[in-house]
Each structure stands twice: as structure tokens, then as C-alpha cells.
Design a protein around this motif. Structure first.
Motif, mmCIF file in Angstrom:
data_model
loop_
_atom_site.group_PDB
_atom_site.id
_atom_site.type_symbol
_atom_site.label_atom_id
_atom_site.label_comp_id
_atom_site.label_asym_id
_atom_site.label_seq_id
_atom_site.Cartn_x
_atom_site.Cartn_y
_atom_site.Cartn_z
ATOM 1 N N LEU A 27 46.819 37.582 40.152
ATOM 2 C CA LEU A 27 46.360 37.103 38.844
ATOM 3 C C LEU A 27 45.346 35.961 38.985
ATOM 4 O O LEU A 27 44.348 35.913 38.262
ATOM 5 C CB LEU A 27 47.561 36.644 38.010
ATOM 6 N N SER A 31 41.350 36.033 37.796
ATOM 7 C CA SER A 31 40.793 35.032 36.880
ATOM 8 C C SER A 31 39.543 34.386 37.474
ATOM 9 O O SER A 31 38.554 34.165 36.771
ATOM 10 C CB SER A 31 41.845 33.964 36.551
ATOM 11 N N THR A 35 35.696 35.096 35.866
ATOM 12 C CA THR A 35 34.982 33.922 35.353
ATOM 13 C C THR A 35 33.610 33.767 36.003
ATOM 14 O O THR A 35 32.598 33.582 35.322
ATOM 15 C CB THR A 35 35.806 32.644 35.592
ATOM 16 N N GLY A 94 36.783 41.172 39.642
ATOM 17 C CA GLY A 94 38.145 40.793 39.292
ATOM 18 C C GLY A 94 39.168 41.455 40.197
ATOM 19 O O GLY A 94 40.045 40.789 40.768
ATOM 20 N N MET A 302 39.026 28.157 40.622
ATOM 21 C CA MET A 302 39.899 28.833 39.661
ATOM 22 C C MET A 302 41.137 29.382 40.352
ATOM 23 O O MET A 302 42.264 29.217 39.881
ATOM 24 C CB MET A 302 39.137 29.969 38.967
ATOM 25 N N TYR A 303 40.912 30.056 41.476
ATOM 26 C CA TYR A 303 42.029 30.654 42.207
ATOM 27 C C TYR A 303 43.038 29.593 42.651
ATOM 28 O O TYR A 303 44.257 29.740 42.422
ATOM 29 C CB TYR A 303 41.536 31.415 43.433
ATOM 30 N N VAL A 306 44.847 28.003 39.510
ATOM 31 C CA VAL A 306 45.707 28.953 38.806
ATOM 32 C C VAL A 306 46.880 29.376 39.682
ATOM 33 O O VAL A 306 48.024 29.465 39.210
ATOM 34 C CB VAL A 306 44.901 30.192 38.356
#
Length: 319
Positions: A27, A31, A35, A94, A302-303, A306
Motif C-alpha cells: 500500500l 501511494s 503520487t 503504482g 511517501m513510501y 506511509v
């Protein structure tokens, strides 16, 4: 890989790789990939158009520079022209980043025997990244073929090319499969396999920098870093990997382009060298670096954030 980590076996000595699968990594990777793609897709499109420009195919537009390409596409094809191929790119980026991070962390944790504070070293980091790259490419190559072809629809195709216009991602998948079969969906797979070295080199560099930095600070290697530190390590690792492995991207893009005709990877390499010389293998690199460095920085930040959030949340719920 079984010889590398026989001590990580469980349940009566049977390998239990699936016990290390964490879907939070999937997930978080999705993300990050989505992005960065939404923000930087126009640069990806321009990179591909530069890469396939062999100087001999009349249907391929000629651009003098990155700014020239951007303004020409915008003028001739509008704002939507800059986002041609964005749907498969979102799906591709993604899913690719999601699968890659999930496979990589699963394999890495398996090698570590479940102890995420155990350092692996450069060789095992590259091994885990290479295995993850192969698995990811097998799942996502058809999406990259579609993305490349949609990016190479110039909005002013000649009448002879009308029959191969694609109306979108699903239509492109259907047409390629119907007209070219499974082989059509896996065009560029061989140079893509060479491209696995790109991800392996990038992840090895990234992981080693993080580990050495935390070791220098006398902290466990899996300690969360600041956003600025993730940005710096992601940028450096990407620049090193891109400079070392870029030519495979040119070869893969040309094999996937429906305007060009090569008899396999070796023929493409020979023709590129014959007509364009060494510089031919680096066409589009400026546009590529302009896109991939910030894209990698966005994706990794982001990875990391998150995944740390989701893993922490999962542990809290379990407690």
C-alpha cells in the motif's frame, strides 16, 4: 536464496517466506508511485519521445530541447497531450512500486530471519532487490508496453497508422494481444531484465546509506529518518543508478514503439550504435533525470512515511 538463510526456516524446517509478507509495504509503495506519476507524467512522456527518436523515422516529431518538447506538445496536442498514457502509467508505477517494495521487504526480512535490525551488506541487498525486480517486471511489463505506445500517439498520425491508434489502456491491451499475442505484451522484456540491475543498484545504495547513517548515529538500522534525509539518500541513489544503466531504457522504449521495427534487442543495439553512436543510447537522459530524481524522492518519502505509519498502526492494533 535458501542457502543464504537456512537459519530463517520455521515450522519443522520448512521455508516460510509468506510469513514475512507485509501488505503495508504494498500500500505504501502504491501511494508513492501514484503520487509521483500524477505530478511528473509530462516529463516521462517527453523522455520516451526523445528516447525513440532515431533521426530516421519521419513520423516521430523532432524536438530541440526539453522546453521545446514541452511547448510543442502543449501547442499541438493541448494539455491532455502532456498526459497521454497517464492511466497505464499510474497503474504501472503504482503496481510496480507496490509489488517491488512488498517483494523486496519480504525477501530482505526472510534473509534477515525476521530480525529487521540485522544488516545484510551490499551483496545481499542487491540480491533481494534483483529478485524483487524480476518478479515485478513479470507482472507489470504489459502495462509498460501500453504506456509507451499511448505516449507515442502524436495526435497527427498518418493515414497508414490509423489502424493502430489506441483509444485507451483497455483498448490498447486488447489490440496488442489480438494483433501481436502474448509476445506483443512482453516487448522490451529482455532489456527490462537488464534494467533489474538499475533497481538493484539503486536499492543497494539507498539501503547502505541509511544503514551507515544510523550506525554512525549509534541507532538500530531500521530507525526512522527525517524527511530531508530520505530525500537526500533517494536522490543520490537514483542518480548513481540512472547514470550507470540508462541505455537499457532507450532500447526498451524503441522495441515497444509501434512506429519502429527492430528484429530484437541486439538488432536495436546495433542500429542505434551504427546510425547514432554512443550518444544514441543516452537520448532523453536529461528529461529522464529531470523526472526520475524528483519522482524517486517523492516516492521514497511517501513510501517511508506511509509504511512506518501503517506498520506502527498494525502493531498497535495487535497489542
Amino acid at each position: 536464496m535458501t542457502a543464504i538463510n537456512s537459519k530463517s526456516t520455521k515450522f519443522g524446517g520448512k521455508l516460510n517466506l509468506t510469513s514475512h509478507v507485509k501488505y503495508e509495504h504494498l500500500l505504501a509503495g502504491i501511494s508513492g508511485g501514484v503520487t509521483s506519476t500524477l505530478i511528473l507524467h509530462p516529463l516521462d512522456l517527453i523522455k520516451i519521445r526523445f528516447a525513440v527518436n532515431d533521426g530516421r523515422t519521419t513520423t516521430v516529431p523532432q524536438y530541440n530541447s526539453l522546453s521545446s518538447a514541452f511547448s510543442t506538445i502543449f501547442r499541438q496536442e493541448g494539455f491532455r497531450g502532456l498526459y497521454k498514457g497517464v492511466t497505464p502509467n499510474i497503474w504501472g508505477s503504482g503496481s510496480a512500486w507496490g509489488f517491488y517494495f512488498m517483494f523486496y521487504n519480504t525477501i530482505k526480512t526472510f534473509i534477515q530471519g525476521g530480525n529487521t535490525t540485522q544488516p545484510l551488506g551490499p551483496t545481499l541487498h542487491m540480491l533481494a532487490a534483483a529478485e524483487s525486480g524480476v518478479l515485478t517486471l513479470m507482472l507489470t511489463n504489459p502495462i509498460w508496453v501500453v504506456k509507451t505506445r499511448l505516449c507515442l500517439q502524436y495526435g497527427a498520425e498518418t493515414s497508414s497508422n490509423k489502424a493502430i491508434e489506441y483509444r485507451g489502456m483497455v483498448d490498447a491491451l486488447a489490440q496488442i494481444y489480438r494483433n501481436e499475442g502474448i509476445r506483443g505484451l512482453y516487448r522490451g522484456f529482455i532489456p527490462g531484465m537488464f534494467g533489474v540491475s538499475h533497481g538493484a543498484l539503486q536499492f543497494m545504495t539507498y539501503e547502505e546509506m541509511k544503514n551507515h547513517y544510523n550506525t554512525y548515529r549509534k541507532l538500530p538500522i531500521d530507525t526512522k529518518l527525517a524527511t530531508s534525509e530520505y530525500l537526500a539518500f533517494a536522490a543520490i541513489s537514483k542518480l548513481i543508478a540512472a547514470a550507470a544503466t540508462y541505455p537499457y531504457q532507450v532500447i526498451r522504449a524503441r522495441l515497444q514503439d509501434h512506429h519502429l521495427n527492430y528484429n530484437g534487442s541486439w538488432d536495436c543495439i546495433k542500429q542505434t550504435w551504427r546510425f547514432e553512436g554512443p550518444r544514441g543510447f543516452y537520448k532523453g537522459m536529461q528529461a529522464s533525470l529531470t523526472r526520475v530524481v524528483p519522482a524517486t524522492m517523492i516516492t521514497f518519502v511517501m513510501y517511508e512515511n506511509v509504511s512506518h505509519y501503517l506498520l506502527h498502526r498494525s502493531k498497535t492494533i495487535d497489542i
